[in-house]
Structure formats: C-alpha cells, structure tokens
Design a protein around this motif. Sequence first.
Motif, PDB file in Angstrom:
ATOM      1  N   ASN A  72      30.470   4.011  46.732  1.00 32.76           N
ATOM      2  CA  ASN A  72      29.215   3.940  46.120  1.00 32.76           C
ATOM      3  C   ASN A  72      28.616   2.642  46.009  1.00 32.76           C
ATOM      4  N   TYR A  73      29.419   1.464  45.841  1.00 32.46           N
ATOM      5  CA  TYR A  73      29.014   0.255  46.062  1.00 32.46           C
ATOM      6  C   TYR A  73      28.334  -0.341  47.291  1.00 32.46           C
ATOM      7  N   LEU A  74      29.167   0.440  48.394  1.00 31.35           N
ATOM      8  CA  LEU A  74      28.279   0.202  49.911  1.00 31.35           C
ATOM      9  C   LEU A  74      27.098   0.792  49.954  1.00 31.35           C
ATOM     10  N   VAL A  75      27.006   2.011  49.242  1.00 30.63           N
ATOM     11  CA  VAL A  75      25.793   2.480  49.337  1.00 30.63           C
ATOM     12  C   VAL A  75      24.596   1.933  48.488  1.00 30.63           C
ATOM     13  N   GLU A  76      24.807   1.339  47.254  1.00 34.95           N
ATOM     14  CA  GLU A  76      24.143   0.814  46.687  1.00 34.95           C
ATOM     15  C   GLU A  76      23.518  -0.583  47.335  1.00 34.95           C
ATOM     16  N   LYS A  77      24.255  -1.345  48.041  1.00 36.54           N
ATOM     17  CA  LYS A  77      24.212  -2.380  48.684  1.00 36.54           C
ATOM     18  C   LYS A  77      23.531  -2.165  50.132  1.00 36.54           C
ATOM     19  N   LYS A  78      23.285  -1.083  50.192  1.00 41.18           N
ATOM     20  CA  LYS A  78      22.847  -0.511  51.712  1.00 41.18           C
ATOM     21  C   LYS A  78      23.578  -0.902  52.849  1.00 41.18           C
ATOM     22  N   CYS A  79      24.734  -0.941  52.817  1.00 38.51           N
ATOM     23  CA  CYS A  79      25.730  -0.995  54.046  1.00 38.51           C
ATOM     24  C   CYS A  79      26.013   0.196  54.486  1.00 38.51           C
ATOM     25  N   ILE A  80      26.136   1.304  53.828  1.00 42.85           N
ATOM     26  CA  ILE A  80      26.019   2.465  54.437  1.00 42.85           C
ATOM     27  C   ILE A  80      25.180   3.544  53.671  1.00 42.85           C
ATOM     28  N   THR A  81      24.874   4.883  54.236  1.00 45.99           N
ATOM     29  CA  THR A  81      24.087   5.573  53.525  1.00 45.99           C
ATOM     30  C   THR A  81      24.930   6.637  52.729  1.00 45.99           C
ATOM     31  N   GLN A  82      24.291   7.314  51.867  1.00 49.39           N
ATOM     32  CA  GLN A  82      24.954   8.476  51.043  1.00 49.39           C
ATOM     33  C   GLN A  82      25.521   9.538  52.016  1.00 49.39           C
ATOM     34  N   GLU A  83      24.806   9.884  53.035  1.00 50.83           N
ATOM     35  CA  GLU A  83      25.345  10.922  53.973  1.00 50.83           C
ATOM     36  C   GLU A  83      26.429  10.376  54.697  1.00 50.83           C
ATOM     37  N   GLN A  84      26.464   9.085  55.075  1.00 47.46           N
ATOM     38  CA  GLN A  84      27.533   8.432  55.823  1.00 47.46           C
ATOM     39  C   GLN A  84      28.824   8.602  55.039  1.00 47.46           C
ATOM     40  N   LEU A  85      28.452   8.248  53.577  1.00 48.76           N
ATOM     41  CA  LEU A  85      29.679   8.249  52.869  1.00 48.76           C
ATOM     42  C   LEU A  85      30.463   9.426  52.776  1.00 48.76           C
ATOM     43  N   GLU A  86      29.404  10.685  52.495  1.00 47.62           N
ATOM     44  CA  GLU A  86      30.113  12.028  52.571  1.00 47.62           C
ATOM     45  C   GLU A  86      30.802  12.252  53.833  1.00 47.62           C
ATOM     46  N   GLN A  87      30.398  11.828  55.048  1.00 45.58           N
ATOM     47  CA  GLN A  87      31.141  12.103  56.128  1.00 45.58           C
ATOM     48  C   GLN A  87      32.349  11.376  56.169  1.00 45.58           C
ATOM     49  N   LEU A  88      32.727  10.248  55.599  1.00 44.20           N
ATOM     50  CA  LEU A  88      33.849   9.457  55.717  1.00 44.20           C
ATOM     51  C   LEU A  88      34.992   9.932  54.528  1.00 44.20           C
ATOM     52  N   LEU A  89      34.558  10.671  53.416  1.00 40.43           N
ATOM     53  CA  LEU A  89      35.305  11.025  52.400  1.00 40.43           C
ATOM     54  C   LEU A  89      35.447  12.421  52.562  1.00 40.43           C
ATOM     55  N   PRO A  90      36.735  13.112  52.256  1.00 41.39           N
ATOM     56  CA  PRO A  90      38.041  12.266  52.073  1.00 41.39           C
ATOM     57  C   PRO A  90      38.531  11.880  53.204  1.00 41.39           C
ATOM     58  N   VAL A  91      39.310  10.786  53.152  1.00 41.99           N
ATOM     59  CA  VAL A  91      39.683  10.046  54.531  1.00 41.99           C
ATOM     60  C   VAL A  91      40.937  11.235  54.916  1.00 41.99           C
ATOM     61  N   PRO A  92      40.735  11.388  56.313  1.00 42.51           N
ATOM     62  CA  PRO A  92      41.691  12.045  57.100  1.00 42.51           C
ATOM     63  C   PRO A  92      43.009  11.605  57.193  1.00 42.51           C
ATOM     64  N   GLN A  93      43.809  12.591  56.994  1.00 41.28           N
ATOM     65  CA  GLN A  93      45.519  12.237  56.881  1.00 41.28           C
ATOM     66  C   GLN A  93      45.996  11.529  58.156  1.00 41.28           C
ATOM     67  N   ASP A  94      45.399  11.681  59.420  1.00 47.54           N
ATOM     68  CA  ASP A  94      45.722  11.031  60.431  1.00 47.54           C
ATOM     69  C   ASP A  94      45.359   9.797  60.842  1.00 47.54           C
ATOM     70  N   VAL A  95      44.505   9.129  59.849  1.00 52.83           N
ATOM     71  CA  VAL A  95      43.963   7.969  59.908  1.00 52.83           C
ATOM     72  C   VAL A  95      44.978   6.796  59.629  1.00 52.83           C
ATOM     73  N   ARG A  96      45.123   5.694  60.341  1.00 49.74           N
ATOM     74  CA  ARG A  96      46.110   4.612  59.972  1.00 49.74           C
ATOM     75  C   ARG A  96      45.629   3.320  60.089  1.00 49.74           C
ATOM     76  N   ALA A  97      45.737   2.460  58.906  1.00 45.19           N
ATOM     77  CA  ALA A  97      45.106   1.270  58.842  1.00 45.19           C
ATOM     78  C   ALA A  97      45.890   0.067  59.855  1.00 45.19           C
ATOM     79  N   LYS A  98      45.103  -0.941  60.365  1.00 45.92           N
ATOM     80  CA  LYS A  98      45.757  -1.558  61.227  1.00 45.92           C
ATOM     81  C   LYS A  98      46.070  -2.976  60.335  1.00 45.92           C
TER      82      LYS A  98
END
Length: 322
Positions: free
Chosen positions: A30-56
């Motif tokens: 929500n903070y990133l949407v507020e700061k216009k780093c991403i859109t609300q639509e992009q946020l909804e596409q990212l969440l929930p985070v898929p289980q197979d993703v791994r952080a580097k």
Amino acid sequence: MLYIIYKVYFKYRKCTTEGGWNMLNRLFGNYLVEKKCITQEQLEQLLPVPQDVRAKMETIVLVRKILMPAQVQSLLEGLDEDEEFGKIAVKEGLISDDRLEQLTSFRKNSFMKFVQLLVNEDYIRLDQVNQIISSFETEYEYTDAQMNSLILNDLEEIIRIFVPLKNRHLHELTVTFVQTLKSLIDKEVYLDKAYTSNVVQLDSYAGQVVNGDMNFKVYISGLGNNLLGIANYFTGDKYESVTEDALDNVGEFINCVNGLFATNLSYNDIMVDMGFPDYAIDGLYLKDNPLLTCRIENGRNPIRIICDTHLRIPLKSKIVET
C-alpha cells in the motif's frame, strides 16, 4: 469510558493454502502504491506471493540491513556465473558462516519473497531496497524491533504494534478476532493502528455484550456495504447490500469469535456469558458521560428511570444530573 477503535481491512478471498500470508506485504505494498512506485493493479497481481518464489541472498542482506547497497553492488559486479553471493560475502569477511546460515532461512520468508518479486519485475531497483524500506519505517514510525516482528510475521507481536492493549485478555480477544478473519474470510487481512476516543460514531453495525468475570461489548461497524465481506461468506449467503439479515450474520460472526475467546478464558477459570447480538443499519452514536435527553410531545417532563445493574453511575455524572 474510553472506546478502543481499530480498523481492519479485508475483503473475501478464497482461503486456500496457495501463497503466504504476511501483513507486512499488504502494508508495504500500500505504501508503494501511495508513493506511485507501483499501481494498485500491479499490487493485486503480486499478492499473495506464490509459494515457489525464493528470495536471493543479496536481497535478504539489504532488507535485513546487513550490508549497504554499495557493498552488495560491488560483490555482484565481481561474481562469476557459478559463484554464490552468500559464499563470496563470507570469503570477503562481510558476514560469518553462522550469519549466512541464519540468513538462508529467509529465502522462504514471505516479505523477502515479496521484495524479490518487486525487484524481479523492475518495480524497484535492488539498490533502492534499503532506502525505500527505511523510508517506510520512518513514515509509519516502526521501531527496529517492530519491523523485525512484521518481517517474521509474528501475529502476537503484530497485534501489539497496532492494538497496544495493556489488558492481556483483551489482547487475546483481538488475536482471536484477527485469526478468525484470516481463517474464514480473508487470508490477507491487515490492521491500522488503534486509537481511543470518548466519542464513536458507528455506521451499520452488529454488537454483542459479554458479562461475567469480564464485562465489555464488541462492535463491528462498516460504512456502506463494507460488512458484506463477513455477512455473505461467513454464512454462505449472497446479499448485495447491507440488510438487517446481513447484519444478523455479522452478529453471528461476533458470537463465534466471542465464543472462542470465552472457551480460552474458561481454561484459566475466567467465566463469561454472551448476550444475544444486536445490530442496526442506521448506526449508533457512543459517547462517554452523555446527557440524557427525552422529548415528549407538548413539552411534558417525564420521569426518567435508569437501570444500572452494577450501580456504577456516579451521582455527579451528566446522565444523572439531567
């Protein structure tokens, strides 16, 4: 009397095991949407985070503030294709073997994975991670300890951040409420910071009194059709607008939460009874130490009878004086 008010954000989402729950993902998103780093639509596409993703590892050390962006960039520039970032960081003396082993466990952490997705999708650059997260912490006044609890997804501590109740039993009630919402209604439920007030204007609401060794009343109120997320999916109905029947369903949800809470209290020999839920579409105005007003046609002055089963109304209170 002080009323404790906290906002809970949710909508009905099918509660499956797919993806990982982390309140911080939604708050930071929500903070990133507020700061216009991403859109609300992009946020909804990212969440929930898929289980197979791994952080580097390079993302993890930045989020955990183990290394500075310049150090990470320098190591990445010197990496060969078959070299691992973590092992090179150890070789260069930037982190220890023990620390690397600890950090490896964060590869599956939901927030780390969310940040990794943001980097992968080029919504933020890797060298921006540290600065953006620090700005987020500063704006919302999270301490390092609180941020750590949010990253680790510690529900008990997260509740204390947003609803800092001194009474441990009311804290347990809040935990039960959020857990029930998360299990039955929305796995991505998140909170706003609570506040206290002597005056509360409720919109459409349902409520329930709890009496016994503890005495309190729980209200759930929402503007417009916001309560349909509970009314429809807790009982399987399909109301298109908030009606009395819909609010009755919300009352049953409160009864479910209070019932779970009462059961937990009974294990500590604390006994409470629950009244029948009440509700109203038109809302309710709650005020501490109110005036008693009663208007009768033709201006007659009625006899005013006030019943207080606990005999706790002060003689100097406005409701007695009026």
